[in-house]
Design an enzyme around this catalytic site. Structure first.
Site, mmCIF file in Angstrom:
data_model
loop_
_atom_site.group_PDB
_atom_site.id
_atom_site.type_symbol
_atom_site.label_atom_id
_atom_site.label_comp_id
_atom_site.label_asym_id
_atom_site.label_seq_id
_atom_site.Cartn_x
_atom_site.Cartn_y
_atom_site.Cartn_z
ATOM 1 N N LYS A 110 24.180 -10.329 -18.758
ATOM 2 C CA LYS A 110 24.752 -8.898 -18.761
ATOM 3 C C LYS A 110 23.581 -8.046 -19.033
ATOM 4 C CE LYS A 110 26.920 -5.457 -20.720
ATOM 5 N NZ LYS A 110 25.763 -4.389 -20.899
ATOM 6 N N GLU A 133 16.979 -10.465 -30.671
ATOM 7 C CA GLU A 133 15.719 -9.549 -30.922
ATOM 8 C C GLU A 133 16.119 -8.389 -30.954
ATOM 9 O OE1 GLU A 133 13.382 -6.970 -30.271
ATOM 10 O OE2 GLU A 133 12.582 -7.870 -28.343
ATOM 11 N N CYS A 139 10.149 -2.106 -27.882
ATOM 12 C CA CYS A 139 10.444 -2.586 -29.076
ATOM 13 C C CYS A 139 9.291 -2.915 -30.034
ATOM 14 C CB CYS A 139 11.471 -3.842 -29.034
ATOM 15 S SG CYS A 139 10.717 -5.247 -28.051
ATOM 16 N N GLU A 146 13.974 3.304 -35.684
ATOM 17 C CA GLU A 146 13.611 2.968 -34.352
ATOM 18 C C GLU A 146 13.940 4.272 -33.337
ATOM 19 O OE1 GLU A 146 13.152 -0.658 -31.608
ATOM 20 O OE2 GLU A 146 14.934 -0.405 -32.047
#
Length: 498
Positions: free
Chosen positions: A191, A267, A302, A402
């Site tokens: 996906k 993750e 990331c 983040e």
């Protein structure tokens, strides 16, 4: 790297026949309800394709196909050397279609074509090829037993794997998961993010051409709250692997518990510290690296080095070196120009998010040193200057959350202990870097930092041979290396009385 000019790339972009349908049981098809969403390029907001918007019914069909194919054994019980041959051919086809895939990635996600060509496509190919080469080199075990017993420890494919991947490195992240999942004999439902689905859809046809049996790889574009949720709750999905935000990662764990207790490997981002001690071996190199660590891929990484921790005696000098590098080398340009290092943010929503953090930093008292503006607005695209803030404290939003954009927070430390305390003062633990010529200090910092990857006198080191993943709320499990194979296999003990 290709030497095609921007005119060449634009011509090829106009000539692309872009596939937007989902891929189930070896064929492209419309979503069962016929719904689509517009795939818009962040470079200039051109319409790239109308992409199938899959939902519950499509997830049911894909899961049924994947399960039947897995149970048939056509892939799951195929001899390892034959699986290896198919996957090596898949890697070859990725290399053969490198420029097409790179162009799709750039148009869809906004990154510079130079990076798509030099980083994303080679890393994608490498992930598939490396996992393929590992297939016939991993052995099971024989336990230590009495002379009249035999203990076998074997690994078996887990079954049906759903892989939900992010929009920042669509191909590479997909193949970090497809590589070991397919190598170990599983069937996979991929996906991709609705923000950048095009290369995943294209990879499905290349895998089929390579000889992957129909039903082994299915691709379902669509939204997380529809088809993503359906896969996470599906009783016939055995393992769910995910890269994305910690908020979604936590929700996926809940869905797994509400359904069949499927294994969930995550993750979930980071807020990585880049620590520069006064005794760093080369401050100019460290500064160039610090600039790249936040500006590469528009900061949509990331592991971005978004917190720059600098020892007090060199702080002012070092900050100016980083600011100069950002001004000189890391300014936004047209992503189809080979000289461009900073492309477009992925969409308007992400642009507004990044600009919101910049405003928040100014309101909270951080000092803007460079950047901070949206630029190239006449292009219709979403471009933001790499931005550096000094005088940031650990309680500010830009130091804690983040951002996923090119916004760098500079923080000052006075001692080794102070640096480690600031670095570890985060819910995340994905990566960290240390710059020092003192070997003992480097080793002690590496041990003290709570992060899955620690880089010494460099930023973002490693390759397919090293595991990648995080501590704390950066997730669990590992991509890359042989350790990744653990996520896609069941461990079985067979005890035989002789």
């Amino acid at each position: 790297m290709s030497q095609n000019t921007i005119t060449d790339w634009e011509t090829r972009a106009r000539q692309l026949c872009i596939e937007g349908r989902c891929f189930i049981n070896g064929e492209y098809r419309e979503a069962l309800q016929g719904q689509t969403f517009d795939c818009i390029s962040p470079i200039d907001q051109r319409l790239l394709a109308r992409v199938a918007s899959c939902e519950q019914e499509d997830a049911e069909l894909a899961a049924s196909s994947a399960r039947q194919t897995f149970e048939s054994g056509i892939w799951s019980r195929l001899a390892p050397t034959r699986r290896k041959a198919v996957m090596l051919r898949f890697a070859d086809l990725i290399a053969e279609h490198a420029e097409e895939l790179a162009l799709l990635e750039t148009l869809d996600m906004g990154k510079p074509i130079r990076d798509s060509l030099a980083v994303d496509v080679p890393a994608t190919e490498r992930a598939i090829r490396w996992s393929a080469e590992a297939i016939d080199k991993i052995y099971d075990e024989v336990a230590a037993t009495a002379h009249d017993e035999l203990g076998l420890v074997t690994r078996e494919p887990v079954g049906v794997v759903a892989a939900i991947v992010p929009w920042n490195f669509p191909m590479m992240m997909a193949c970090w998961k497809l590589g070991p999942a397919l190598a170990t004999g599983n069937s996979v439902i991929l996906k991709p993010s609705e923000k950048s689905p095009l290369t995943a859809i294209r990879l499905a046809a290349l895998a089929l051409e390579a000889g992957l049996p129909a039903g082994v790889l299915n691709v379902l574009p669509g939204y997380g709250h529809t088809v993503g949720k359906a896969l996470a709750l599906h009783m016939d999905v055995d393992t769910l692997v995910f890269t994305g935000s910690s908020r979604i990662a936590k929700q996926l764990m809940i869905y797994a518990g509400e359904s069949n207790m499927k294994r969930v490997w995550l993750e979930a981002g980071g807020k990585s510290p880049n620590i520069v001690f006064a005794d760093a071996p080369d401050l100019d190199e460290a500064a160039r690296s610090a600039a790249a660590a936040i500006a590469f891929n528009q900061g949509e990484v990331c592991t971005a080095g978004s917190r720059l921790l600098v020892e007090a005696p060199i702080k002012d000098v070092f900050v100016e070196k980083v600011a100069s590098a950002l001004r000189e080398y890391w300014q936004p340009g047209h992503p189809l120009e080979l000289e461009t290092r900073v492309g477009a943010l992925v969409d308007q929503a992400q642009t507004e998010t990044v600009l919101g953090y910049i405003r928040s930093a100014q309101e909270e008292g951080a000092r803007l040193v460079v950047g901070g503006r949206q630029v190239r607005q006449e292009s219709g695209g979403f471009f933001v200057e790499p931005t550096l803030f000094d005088q940031v404290t650990s309680d500010m939003r830009i130091a804690r959350e983040e951002i996923f954009g090119p916004v760098l927070s500079v923080m000052t430390f006075e001692s080794f202990e102070d640096a480690i305390a600031i670095a570890n003062d985060t819910i995340y633990g994905l990566a960290a870097a240390v710059w020092t010529r003192d070997l003992s200090k480097a080793h002690l910092a590496g041990k003290a930092l709570r992060a899955g990857s620690v880089w010494i006198n460099q930023y973002d080191g490693g390759d397919m041979t090293a595991p990648f993943g995080g501590f704390k709320q950066s997730g669990n499990g590992r991509d890359k290396s042989l350790h990744a194979f653990d996520k896609y296999t069941e461990l079985k003990a067979t005890w035989i009385k002789l």
